[in-house]
Motif scaffolding. Structure first.
Motif, PDB file in Angstrom:
ATOM      1  N   GLN A 148      -2.348  -2.277  -7.025  1.00 14.00           N
ATOM      2  CA  GLN A 148      -2.446  -2.159  -5.483  1.00 14.00           C
ATOM      3  C   GLN A 148      -3.550  -3.064  -5.718  1.00 14.00           C
ATOM      4  O   GLN A 148      -3.416  -4.433  -4.866  1.00 14.00           O
ATOM      5  CB  GLN A 148      -3.641  -1.306  -4.570  1.00 14.00           C
ATOM      6  CG  GLN A 148      -3.434  -1.406  -3.349  1.00 14.00           C
ATOM      7  CD  GLN A 148      -2.717  -2.102  -2.428  1.00 14.00           C
ATOM      8  OE1 GLN A 148      -1.247  -1.574  -2.509  1.00 14.00           O
ATOM      9  NE2 GLN A 148      -2.303  -2.482  -1.620  1.00 14.00           N
ATOM     10  N   GLU A 149      -4.607  -3.626  -6.539  1.00 10.98           N
ATOM     11  CA  GLU A 149      -4.829  -4.672  -6.497  1.00 10.98           C
ATOM     12  C   GLU A 149      -4.850  -5.901  -6.922  1.00 10.98           C
ATOM     13  O   GLU A 149      -4.868  -6.886  -6.891  1.00 10.98           O
ATOM     14  CB  GLU A 149      -6.485  -4.583  -8.174  1.00 10.98           C
ATOM     15  CG  GLU A 149      -7.375  -5.590  -8.123  1.00 10.98           C
ATOM     16  CD  GLU A 149      -8.849  -5.453  -8.892  1.00 10.98           C
ATOM     17  OE1 GLU A 149      -9.676  -6.247  -8.864  1.00 10.98           O
ATOM     18  OE2 GLU A 149      -8.264  -4.068  -9.288  1.00 10.98           O
ATOM     19  N   GLU A 182      -2.824  -7.202  -4.270  1.00 14.84           N
ATOM     20  CA  GLU A 182      -4.183  -7.858  -2.878  1.00 14.84           C
ATOM     21  C   GLU A 182      -4.622  -9.056  -3.579  1.00 14.84           C
ATOM     22  O   GLU A 182      -4.780 -10.039  -2.661  1.00 14.84           O
ATOM     23  CB  GLU A 182      -5.199  -6.708  -2.787  1.00 14.84           C
ATOM     24  CG  GLU A 182      -4.776  -5.577  -2.291  1.00 14.84           C
ATOM     25  CD  GLU A 182      -5.238  -4.269  -2.030  1.00 14.84           C
ATOM     26  OE1 GLU A 182      -7.153  -5.097  -2.305  1.00 14.84           O
ATOM     27  OE2 GLU A 182      -5.658  -3.531  -0.637  1.00 14.84           O
ATOM     28  N   ALA A 223       0.645  -1.396   0.264  1.00 12.81           N
ATOM     29  CA  ALA A 223       0.071   0.303   0.156  1.00 12.81           C
ATOM     30  C   ALA A 223       0.854   0.837  -0.043  1.00 12.81           C
ATOM     31  O   ALA A 223       1.895   1.795   1.089  1.00 12.81           O
ATOM     32  CB  ALA A 223      -0.755   0.297   1.057  1.00 12.81           C
ATOM     33  N   THR A 230      -0.537   0.478 -14.603  1.00 15.04           N
ATOM     34  CA  THR A 230      -1.811   0.181 -14.697  1.00 15.04           C
ATOM     35  C   THR A 230      -1.043  -1.439 -14.817  1.00 15.04           C
ATOM     36  O   THR A 230      -0.811  -1.780 -16.338  1.00 15.04           O
ATOM     37  CB  THR A 230      -2.828   0.483 -15.201  1.00 15.04           C
ATOM     38  OG1 THR A 230      -3.574   1.970 -14.730  1.00 15.04           O
ATOM     39  CG2 THR A 230      -3.655  -0.317 -15.353  1.00 15.04           C
ATOM     40  N   PRO A 232      -5.114   1.738  -7.974  1.00 16.59           N
ATOM     41  CA  PRO A 232      -5.194   1.132  -7.367  1.00 16.59           C
ATOM     42  C   PRO A 232      -5.286  -0.013  -8.301  1.00 16.59           C
ATOM     43  O   PRO A 232      -5.426  -1.359  -7.889  1.00 16.59           O
ATOM     44  CB  PRO A 232      -6.761   1.697  -7.887  1.00 16.59           C
ATOM     45  CG  PRO A 232      -6.313   3.611  -7.872  1.00 16.59           C
ATOM     46  CD  PRO A 232      -5.513   3.771  -8.474  1.00 16.59           C
ATOM     47  N   SER A 233      -4.890  -0.191  -9.672  1.00 17.31           N
ATOM     48  CA  SER A 233      -4.858  -1.230 -10.530  1.00 17.31           C
ATOM     49  C   SER A 233      -3.931  -2.128  -9.786  1.00 17.31           C
ATOM     50  O   SER A 233      -3.587  -3.247 -10.067  1.00 17.31           O
ATOM     51  CB  SER A 233      -5.364  -1.006 -11.605  1.00 17.31           C
ATOM     52  OG  SER A 233      -3.806  -0.245 -12.063  1.00 17.31           O
TER      53      SER A 233
END
Length: 241
Positions: free
Chosen positions: A26-27, A30, A17, A201, A23-24
């Motif tokens: 990080q996704e 995760e 993080a 991304t 966000p992509s």
């Protein structure tokens, strides 16, 4: 052949993080599970078998039946290396965080991604665990880009200062473009989308397949070929403690 030593991937305290991390990206971190020791050992063994098979194909004349077997091992090895890269993406932001301010954060992440790919391509169990080896290659790739920018700045008569990211940013972008220039347009696009080398991304094989209008299997084939070619283009990285 020596059996590769497995290592449990280090879970970062931040789990990758970072406020500047897309966000992509990080996704991907995760939703990609860490590898169990047995899983990692199997992937490393498959990668080693594929590397040996590639050397045999390059140096020796082989029978058609043996060629089919060796080519299958090479293909399986590329899949194994990709799985290793995805599983270890989480370490890149952690390593890069030590160098924030030298270059834009995502430029450092992209450079770290390249180092991670090279770690998967070059790992040998004699180097220790893959986790430690990957972290070293990520750090080497990042430091090499920063140092290259500093040297270019000094050569141009400017200060040799890590706090002047303009020239370093230009050097990094030029290196990425030069490397991708050795690939054809489709290979470069697949590599950019798969590892987020341009916009940060990262995309799945299915996403790339839909964007390019080709099958998922064709995307995998293009990716494998691009990684093999890029490995021969990128210069060896210097040793960094």
């Amino acid at each position: 052949m020596r059996t590769a030593r497995a290592s449990r991937p280090r879970r970062s305290r931040s789990s990758g993080a970072h406020p500047a991390l897309p966000p992509s990206y990080q996704e991907i971190i995760e939703r990609t599970p860490t590898l169990e020791p047995a899983q990692e050992a199997a992937l490393l063994e498959r990668a080693a078998l594929g590397t040996a098979a590639a050397r045999t194909l390059a140096k020796n004349a082989v029978s058609p039946s043996l060629r089919v077997d060796l080519e299958a091992r090479v293909k399986a090895a590329q899949y194994a290396k990709e799985r290793l890269v995805l599983a270890y993406l989480r370490i890149v932001p952690d390593v890069v965080s030590a160098y924030t301010g030298r270059l834009p954060f995502m430029d450092l992440v992209q450079e770290g991604n390249v180092g991670l790919v090279r770690a998967a391509e070059n790992y040998d169990p004699a180097h220790g665990t893959f986790a430690a080896f990957a972290a070293r290659w990520v750090r080497r790739s990042v430091v090499r880009a920063i140092v290259a920018g500093q040297r270019a700045e000094a050569t141009d008569g400017g200060p040799f200062d890590a706090e002047t990211p303009g020239a370093e940013h230009s050097i990094l972008r030029r290196r990425v473009r030069q490397a991708l220039a050795h690939l054809d347009a489709v290979e470069a696009k697949v590599l950019e989308m798969r590892f987020g080398l341009v916009d940060g991304t990262t995309r799945t094989l299915d996403e790339i397949s839909r964007r390019l209008g080709v099958t998922r299997e064709r995307v995998q084939q293009i990716l494998n070929e691009a990684l093999l070619r890029l490995r021969d283009v990128v210069a060896p990285l210097p040793a960094v403690a």
